[in-house]
Scaffold this motif. Structure first.
Motif: not given
Length: 262
Positions: A88-91, A129-142
């Motif tokens: 999740g991303v809380r704005l 969903a394809e990203r392997p972990g929490f940090i990778e998902r943050i980087t992808c979202f950014e």
């Protein structure tokens, strides 16, 4: 003072597994990234009003999805798939205003799929969903959503001022105070506020006070009477009634729930 705009959702942390979060500031505005996994027996998770908008990604490898979730108006339970990881991303309220072509009043108390609300980002659920972990998902979202995180072209100075003043006053500033400060009428401020955030200034103040009190209880550092006073409540019965409406639990029940979840 801890910023209200990050929001507190104790159900995500206490009623799921492997909860983790990270706060990052963009242009002075905080964004909370979080991730949790549901259990087979815990598909319903409590959510509470926080005045924020969440971008929630279901990371099921077969059926990934993404939704825009506006603030709820009272405590309730939301359904989540069992044995599933959610990111999740809380704005903050001010960043929420930058969501493209999405009036916030359309997402109050509901969840809307990205394809119906953020068409330009409709594929992001699968990508995250394809990203392997929490940090990778943050980087992808950014990488894909920086226009949301960094843009300020559609911000409204008067609304920015009101939101900031309400947060800094712990929900204590009145519309009359804001009218005197800004030079606009009470009615104009109320109308523009509801058009922008989807809720009234009075309700937003109440949510701020509730979130302040919720922070005091979840940290467990103060007595309930101190929590009520620090949250801007000077009437204990009003504090108890409003807190239960917003959280589904009384302050004592929530404190006990915190202890049992530790």
């Amino acid at each position: 003072m801890e910023e209200f705009i990050s929001g507190i959702q104790y159900g995500f942390e206490w009623e799921t597994s492997r909860y983790t979060e990270r706060k990052v500031h963009y242009g002075g505005q905080p964004v909370v990234y979080y991730q949790f996994t549901t259990d087979a027996a815990e598909r319903l998770v409590r959510v509470v009003p926080d005045g924020c908008v969440d971008l929630l990604f279901c990371c099921d490898p077969v059926y990934p999805s993404a939704s825009v979730c506006g603030t709820v108006l009272q405590g309730k339970e939301h359904y989540f798939l069992p044995h599933t990881t959610y990111f999740g991303v809380r704005l903050s309220a001010r960043l929420s205003l930058l969501l493209p072509n999405l009036p916030l009043k359309e997402v109050i108390d509901v969840q809307i799929p990205f394809e119906d609300s953020l068409a330009n980002y409709k594929d992001m659920g699968a990508i995250i969903a394809e990203r392997p972990g929490f940090i990778e998902r943050i980087t992808c979202f950014e990488k894909y959503a920086m226009p949301i995180l960094a843009g300020d072209a559609r911000s409204i100075p008067m609304i920015d001022y009101c939101v900031t003043a309400m947060q800094r006053s712990n929900g204590g500033v009145t519309i009359r105070d804001l009218a005197q400060d800004t030079g606009y009428s009470d009615r104009y401020i109320r109308t523009k506020f509801e058009q922008s955030l989807g809720i009234s200034p009075k309700l937003y103040n109440r949510i701020i006070r509730f979130q302040r009190a919720l922070g005091g209880i979840t940290r467990g550092e103060s007595s309930l009477s101190d929590v009520a006073m620090e949250g801007g409540y000077f009437d204990q019965s009003h504090f108890m009634k409003e807190f239960k409406s917003f959280s589904q639990l009384t302050p004592i029940q929530l404190r006990n729930h915190r202890k049992s979840s530790s």
